[in-house]
Design a protein around this motif. Structure first.
Motif, mmCIF file in Angstrom:
data_model
loop_
_atom_site.group_PDB
_atom_site.id
_atom_site.type_symbol
_atom_site.label_atom_id
_atom_site.label_comp_id
_atom_site.label_asym_id
_atom_site.label_seq_id
_atom_site.Cartn_x
_atom_site.Cartn_y
_atom_site.Cartn_z
ATOM 1 N N ALA A 97 0.804 -1.223 0.000
ATOM 2 C CA ALA A 97 0.000 0.000 0.000
ATOM 3 C C ALA A 97 0.837 1.274 0.000
ATOM 4 N N LEU A 100 1.107 3.537 -3.094
ATOM 5 C CA LEU A 100 -0.201 4.095 -3.471
ATOM 6 C C LEU A 100 -0.608 5.222 -2.527
ATOM 7 N N LYS A 101 -0.315 5.042 -1.245
ATOM 8 C CA LYS A 101 -0.619 6.105 -0.278
ATOM 9 C C LYS A 101 0.178 7.366 -0.589
ATOM 10 N N HIS A 105 -3.649 7.965 -3.649
ATOM 11 C CA HIS A 105 -4.821 7.211 -4.098
ATOM 12 C C HIS A 105 -5.836 7.071 -2.956
ATOM 13 N N LYS A 107 -8.452 5.476 -0.265
ATOM 14 C CA LYS A 107 -8.300 4.281 0.544
ATOM 15 C C LYS A 107 -9.024 3.082 -0.063
ATOM 16 N N ILE A 110 -7.067 1.662 -2.928
ATOM 17 C CA ILE A 110 -5.889 0.940 -2.434
ATOM 18 C C ILE A 110 -6.292 -0.453 -1.961
ATOM 19 N N ARG A 113 -7.049 -2.715 -4.994
ATOM 20 C CA ARG A 113 -5.862 -3.146 -5.724
ATOM 21 C C ARG A 113 -5.077 -4.197 -4.940
#
Length: 331
Positions: A97, A100-101, A105, A107, A110, A113
């Motif tokens: 994660a 992405l964080k 992106h 929550k 995330i 995905r």
């Protein structure tokens, strides 16, 4: 659509020229493997594509855009290294994660995905574990999952299986092949292991001393090598090279005979002494001293009973042989 295009790419470190006029195209959804001996430039080329090294000259295009001046984070690539490069204090889920964080992106996206990547890689039971609680193969799958969740334009793998034992390498190789089929993604994979190259690639790029020796499908390279280097590098056991004088040409040529095309018996055009026998169960490799620089290897399918010291003849089909000049060029 073209996923990657390299035009006349060169890379030098000081006075040392590591990459020399590389031209290459990778099509969308294609799995391309860079293969060659240590020091041939394959990892450097991957780093130039990723933006971790700057090309000294030439252009790098990803998805139709020139990216020479684009930083790695903006190139739309995801890279999987030989070392897993996982954060030990984060869980599997946290490692996947993090990028992405940082990219901002939402929550829920995330979570979606990570769940999708976890299913693909059979990581669902391990999402709350930390890297120290995982096996080497599981850690590598986490590193691959971290790349998947980014939905990159291009996956780059830098010898990802080198730290795994033989059984895990084979299993993870199958997983990567299945992953490519599921994602239909463009992938570039660096290895020194020609078996990995042959079993994974749609297209193989053989490198030597910073130059591309040949590009083609695994079977194209195996059946129609451009030169002696490619012929010896592709195939296991390696092709035998027998010094020869071809009719109508000067001395110094070589005849190449693949081990599986050699036939053993009392008679044969070549004769020698068995120096070693590798009994592998499904087949047997017989190494024979024929007076050349190194032993001739014959691959006998099945369990072939012969002992070192035996005298033996070697026959072969001339139609399945290759011929090379003293400079290594295919004749």
């Amino acid at each position: 659509m073209t996923a990657l295009k390299l035009t006349n790419v060169c890379k030098s470190f000081g006075q040392v020229e590591v990459l020399k006029n590389i031209d290459l195209t990778v099509e969308e959804s294609e799995f391309v493997v860079f293969v060659g001996p240590s020091g041939c430039g394959k990892s450097t080329l991957l780093r130039v594509i990723a933006g971790l090294e700057d090309a000294s000259s030439g252009t790098v295009e990803i998805d139709g855009e020139t990216v020479n001046e684009t930083p790695p984070a903006k190139r739309g690539i995801a890279m999987v290294f030989q070392s897993y490069a996982l954060y030990p204090h984060l869980t599997v889920k946290g490692n996947m994660a993090l990028g992405l964080k940082q990219a901002g992106h939402p929550k829920d996206e995330i979570e979606r995905r990570i769940a999708e990547a976890g299913r693909m890689l059979s990581l669902d039971p391990y999402l709350e574990r930390r890297p120290a609680e995982l096996s080497g193969g599981q850690r590598q799958r986490v590193a691959i999952g971290r790349a998947i969740v980014r939905n990159p334009k291009l996956f780059l793998f830098d010898e990802p299986l080198s730290n795994l034992d033989a059984a895990l390498r084979m299993n993870t190789r199958v997983e990567i092949a299945n992953l490519h089929r599921q994602l239909s993604a463009s992938m570039i994979y660096v290895t020194h292991d020609q078996t990995e190259a042959m079993t994974l690639a749609d297209k193989i790029v053989v490198l030597r001393d910073g130059r591309v020796e040949q590009v083609g499908s695994p079977m194209e390279l195996y059946n129609n090598p451009a030169n002696r280097f490619v012929a010896e590098f592709i195939g296991s056991p390696s092709m035998n090279l027998v010094p020869a004088e071809l009719i109508g040409r000067s001395a110094g040529e070589f005849v190449g005979i693949r081990p599986e095309y050699a036939r053993l018996g009392e008679a044969g055009d070549l004769k020698g002494t068995v120096v070693h026998v590798e009994k592998l169960g499904g087949d047997t490799n017989v190494l024979i001293d024929i007076g050349a620089d190194k032993p001739f290897t014959a691959r006998a399918f099945g369990q072939y009973e012969i002992e070192p010291g035996a005298q033996i003849g070697i026959d072969y089909d001339p139609a399945k042989c290759f011929s090379f000049g003293s400079d290594g060029a295919r004749l």
